[in-house]
Design a protein around this motif. Structure first.
Motif, PDB file in Angstrom:
ATOM      1  N   PHE A  88      -6.361  -1.090  -6.177  1.00  0.00           N
ATOM      2  CA  PHE A  88      -5.602  -2.329  -6.019  1.00  0.00           C
ATOM      3  C   PHE A  88      -4.818  -2.231  -4.715  1.00  0.00           C
ATOM      4  O   PHE A  88      -4.620  -1.140  -4.178  1.00  0.00           O
ATOM      5  N   ARG A  89      -4.366  -3.358  -4.228  1.00  0.00           N
ATOM      6  CA  ARG A  89      -3.494  -3.322  -3.068  1.00  0.00           C
ATOM      7  C   ARG A  89      -2.417  -4.388  -3.197  1.00  0.00           C
ATOM      8  O   ARG A  89      -2.606  -5.409  -3.850  1.00  0.00           O
ATOM      9  N   GLN A  90      -1.295  -4.092  -2.544  1.00  0.00           N
ATOM     10  CA  GLN A  90      -0.182  -5.031  -2.548  1.00  0.00           C
ATOM     11  C   GLN A  90       0.399  -5.112  -1.144  1.00  0.00           C
ATOM     12  O   GLN A  90       0.902  -4.112  -0.626  1.00  0.00           O
ATOM     13  N   GLU A 116       1.436 -10.459  -4.561  1.00  0.00           N
ATOM     14  CA  GLU A 116       1.175  -9.747  -5.809  1.00  0.00           C
ATOM     15  C   GLU A 116       0.096  -8.689  -5.594  1.00  0.00           C
ATOM     16  O   GLU A 116      -0.753  -8.804  -4.706  1.00  0.00           O
ATOM     17  N   ARG A 117       0.143  -7.691  -6.446  1.00  0.00           N
ATOM     18  CA  ARG A 117      -0.889  -6.663  -6.402  1.00  0.00           C
ATOM     19  C   ARG A 117      -2.188  -7.238  -6.945  1.00  0.00           C
ATOM     20  O   ARG A 117      -2.191  -7.903  -7.998  1.00  0.00           O
ATOM     21  N   TYR A 155      -2.019   0.706  -1.078  1.00  0.00           N
ATOM     22  CA  TYR A 155      -3.219   0.798  -1.910  1.00  0.00           C
ATOM     23  C   TYR A 155      -2.942   1.743  -3.075  1.00  0.00           C
ATOM     24  O   TYR A 155      -2.461   2.868  -2.877  1.00  0.00           O
ATOM     25  N   TYR A 156      -3.270   1.265  -4.269  1.00  0.00           N
ATOM     26  CA  TYR A 156      -3.018   2.008  -5.492  1.00  0.00           C
ATOM     27  C   TYR A 156      -4.329   2.333  -6.202  1.00  0.00           C
ATOM     28  O   TYR A 156      -5.175   1.447  -6.391  1.00  0.00           O
ATOM     29  N   GLY A 210       0.533   5.271  -4.820  1.00  0.00           N
ATOM     30  CA  GLY A 210       0.263   4.351  -3.720  1.00  0.00           C
ATOM     31  C   GLY A 210       0.226   5.056  -2.385  1.00  0.00           C
ATOM     32  O   GLY A 210       0.921   6.058  -2.163  1.00  0.00           O
TER      33      GLY A 210
END
Length: 123
Positions: free
Chosen positions: A37-39, A44-45, A94-95, A116
């Motif tokens: 995922f990214r934020q 929002e993520r 980035y998660y 992250g």
């Protein structure tokens, strides 16, 4: 319980490449679907890409199709995100996420998150 540790973020010029890695603790890594995922600031993520436990199914957000590639090495408990042709709009934290569920037309997040890693793409 799964612990995730990301690495590989940094600063890169537009058009460049980075590879993120996420290494998981525990012996159940190979049973989990994994994702990134990214934020971005003020946003929002959101899910960027995901891969099934076997690697047989993948998902990419439209914004990264053809530029990003997700892969995994279950022997090393590691999932990778190869990012090519980076754009300034890819700038985000980035998660890594473990335990996603594939619903066919969409994926939902799992319960386990990494801390992250920051990616900054300069123009």
């Amino acid at each position: 319980q799964v612990q995730l540790v990301e690495s590989g973020g940094g600063l890169v010029q537009a058009g460049g490449s980075l590879r993120l890695s996420c290494t998981a603790s525990g012996r159940t890594f190979s049973s989990y679907a994994m994702g990134w995922f990214r934020q971005a600031p003020g946003k929002e993520r959101g899910l960027v890409t995901a891969i099934s436990w076997s690697g047989g199914s993948t998902y990419y957000a439209d914004s990264v199709k053809g530029r990003f590639t997700i892969s995994r090495d279950n022997a090393k408990n590691t999932v990778y995100l190869q990012m090519n042709s980076l754009k300034p709009e890819d700038t985000a934290v980035y998660y890594c996420n473990a335990g996603l569920t594939n619903h066919g037309s969409f994926w939902t997040e799992g319960d386990y998150w990494g801390q992250g890693t920051q990616v900054i793409v300069s123009s």
